[in-house]
Design an enzyme around this catalytic site. Structure first.
Site, PDB file in Angstrom:
ATOM      1  N   THR A   1      -0.720   6.195 -11.431  1.00 55.04           N
ATOM      2  CA  THR A   1      -1.186   7.032 -12.489  1.00 55.04           C
ATOM      3  C   THR A   1      -2.719   7.014 -12.616  1.00 55.04           C
ATOM      4  OG1 THR A   1       0.841   6.751 -13.999  1.00 55.04           O
ATOM      5  CG2 THR A   1      -1.068   7.431 -15.000  1.00 55.04           C
TER       6      THR A   1
ATOM      7  N   GLY B   1       3.566   2.710 -14.814  1.00 59.55           N
ATOM      8  CA  GLY B   1       4.792   2.691 -15.124  1.00 59.55           C
ATOM      9  C   GLY B   1       5.007   2.150 -16.361  1.00 59.55           C
TER      10      GLY B   1
END
EC number: 2.3.2.2
Length: 597
Positions: free
Chosen positions: A401, A484
């Protein structure tokens, strides 16, 4: 021989992590003598200074993206304009973590209305693929694969940009996207951590070519000569063309125009299910952030499901029932309570979190003080519980991310997170578009009775979560942490570092972390078949051997992880309520930089 000051600084830093004097002295000598560590006149020896600025600030995972954001601010753009510009640049510069083939979530503090706004810009599964169709395509597989067309859902990022810009933007979108277009056209030097992740992603793709199917486009876009190395110039002219179409044609160019038609044709060619109609039907959703007070007026704020942000709020609700300051920050007791609170929250996450348009989620109960007290009472102070279960929150009567944050001179603060999910995503790049599709649909469950079960036109459970902290009713900190299932527990650890242990915004991110992995998952059946419920407690090298051995004696499965990959990447901006001065941070686990003016 190292100076006395250097050794004392290293000793103080390690003692702050809960080490015994003998181990602290040994590691201080290692740090000062073998590693050549220097001393600091102020603060912890293992951290650097926060960045301070008066008018505006950006903290992103890439220095050039931070510079892009500050340039936009100096040209009169809002914090939202600058965040979009940085996100567009990061999609090019950090394709291992994000891009316009993925989803986006954001929290915005608007000083004009004195409110927090939340945006859920996550996409949905193909409307033309039924549950039965998916099971047929999976054959004997008992889960959705991480690569290829089956886990691909509609990318929500571009619509998210235009929703944010429509409400809070000042500059034309063409001006906002111009820096990313220029870098994509003319190139930028690859940074070290991103080069490391590019190499890892290529190796992973090469191992799964049969699952991916069509990989020629991705190879030509990102890996024509193998994985780019640190310092190598990287260009993506296809992405430049795509961003130019978006700049000129707006969100409709992506969801209804040439880009959407190209994706439709590509998916038909490779046997995928996404269609033009799926893109045309996509819309982001404005949502109300939920907030829970930890202590001393600090409130943590997160977005509601389908994301996992409320798991962080559940952890806060549990941990405020114990005074952690009675032990050192790196002690076994503190790490034990954080871990058990995480495990309890994630049991509920696996049971209840899903797309609220398809599931009845007991949000009020999950975040109530009463439920937090009941869950805290399940923690044994001396030993890990090997088999926590989901609770009953009804009240009577684990990717990769990018996270970024930007603040402007008006006091607007943006907390934005964006991702393709597992690494770079699905491995699929549509013809000539220059970006990879996300594989977020991997996170659907196949249990027909689960709230997160796959369905057409549904948003999967989501891991990416922006965060915000209010203090005594005023905006205090915009922050986030990538990675995550690390994200909720990382948010809580940063908050604990600041509130309970007095760390500044930079130290709170640099301090050694834990990452508990395992237990029940939102992709499994309701019984958690196959789950090893105790899981594994991963810690960084800054946690002492004494603490590790005590945690093991308490029943935790502890592993020390050296490279920092699984512990996320943190950015944050704090606003001084009296002076308006910003302090920002970005940490050593990424290539990023905080920059202000």
């Amino acid at each position: 021989m190292a100076s006395t000051f250097t050794r004392l600084a290293a000793l103080a830093a390690i003692l702050s992590l809960g080490l015994t004097p003998s181990l602290a002295q040994e590691r201080a000598e290692t740090s000062a003598l073998e590693m050549g560590a220097g001393g600091r006149p102020v603060g912890q020896a293992w951290s650097r200074s926060p960045v301070y600025a008066e008018h505006g600030m950006a903290a992103t995972a890439h220095p050039l993206a931070s510079q892009v954001a500050v340039d936009v601010l100096q040209r009169g753009g809002s914090a939202v304009d600058a965040a979009i510009a940085a996100n567009a640049a990061l999609g090019l510069m950090e394709p291992t973590g994000n891009g316009i083939g993925g989803d986006l979530f954001a929290i915005v503090w608007d000083p004009e209305t004195q409110q927090l706004y939340g945006l859920n810009a996550s996409g949905r599964s193909p409307m033309g693929r039924s549950y039965a169709d998916l099971r047929s395509a999976l054959g004997d597989a008992d889960s959705i694969p991480p690569f290829g067309h089956l886990p691909v859902s509609v990318p929500g990022t571009v619509d998210g940009w235009f929703e944010l810009h429509g409400r809070f933007g000042r500059l034309p979108m063409a001006d906002i996207l111009a820096p990313a277009i220029d870098y994509a056209e003319n190139g930028h030097p690859v940074s070290p951590v991103i080069a490391y992740y590019l190499e890892r992603n290529l190796a992973r793709f090469e191992e799964r070519l049969d699952m991916i199917g069509e990989f020629d486009n991705a190879r030509a876009t990102y890996f024509a000569d193998g994985a780019p190395e640190a310092g190598e110039m990287f260009r993506n002219p296809d992405l430049a063309n795509t961003l130019r179409m978006i700049a000129e044609g707006g969100r409709n160019a992506f969801y209804e125009g040439e880009i959407a038609r190209t994706i439709d044709a590509y998916m038909r060619r490779i046997g995928g299910d996404l269609r033009l109609e799926d893109f045309a039907a996509h819309r982001s959703e404005w949502v109300a952030p939920g907030c829970v007070e930890y202590r001393d007026g600090y409130e943590l704020c997160e977005l509601p499901p389908n994301g996992q942000g409320f798991a962080a709020l559940q952890m806060v609700n549990i941990l405020r029932n114990v005074d952690l300051t009675q032990w050192p920050r790196g002690s076994a007791e503190v790490l034990h309570y954080i871990t058990e609170a995480k495990r309890l929250a994630f049991e509920d996450l696996a049971r209840f979190y899903a797309d609220p348009a398809f599931a009845d989620i007991p949000v009020e109960g999950l975040l109530s003080e009463e439920y937090g007290r009941r869950r805290f009472a399940e923690i044994d102070a001396t030993r890990a519980n090997p088999a926590f279960q989901p609770g009953d929150p009804r009240l009577e009567g684990e990717g990769d991310t990018t996270y970024l944050t930007v603040a402007d001179s008006s006091g607007m603060m943006v907390s934005l997170i964006q991702s393709n999910y597992r690494g770079m995503g699905s491995g699929l790049v549509a013809d000539g578009l220059g970006f990879m599709f996300q594989d977020r649909g991997e996170l659907f469950s196949l249990d027909p009775d689960h709230p997160n079960v796959y369905a057409p036109g549904k948003r999967p459970f989501h891991t990416i979560i922006p965060a915000f902290v209010m203090r005594n009713g005023a905006p205090h900190m915009s922050f986030g942490l990538m990675g995550g299932g690390m994200q909720p527990q990382g948010h809580v650890q940063v908050l604990i570092n600041m509130v309970d242990y007095g760390m500044n915004v930079q130290e709170a991110g640099d301090a050694a972390r834990l990452n508990h992995d395992g237990g029940r998952q939102p992709t499994q059946d309701l019984e958690g078949t196959g789950a090893e419920l105790l899981g594994t407690l991963h810690v960084e090298p800054g946690i002492s051997e004494e603490t590790i051995e005590r945690l093991r004696a308490m029943g935790h499965n502890v592993e020390v992880v050296e490279n920092g990959v699984m512990f996320g990447g943190y950015q944050a901006i704090i606003r001084d309520p009296e002076t308006g001065v910003y302090s920002g941070a970005t940490e050593m686990r990424k290539d990023g930089q905080a920059l202000g003016y």
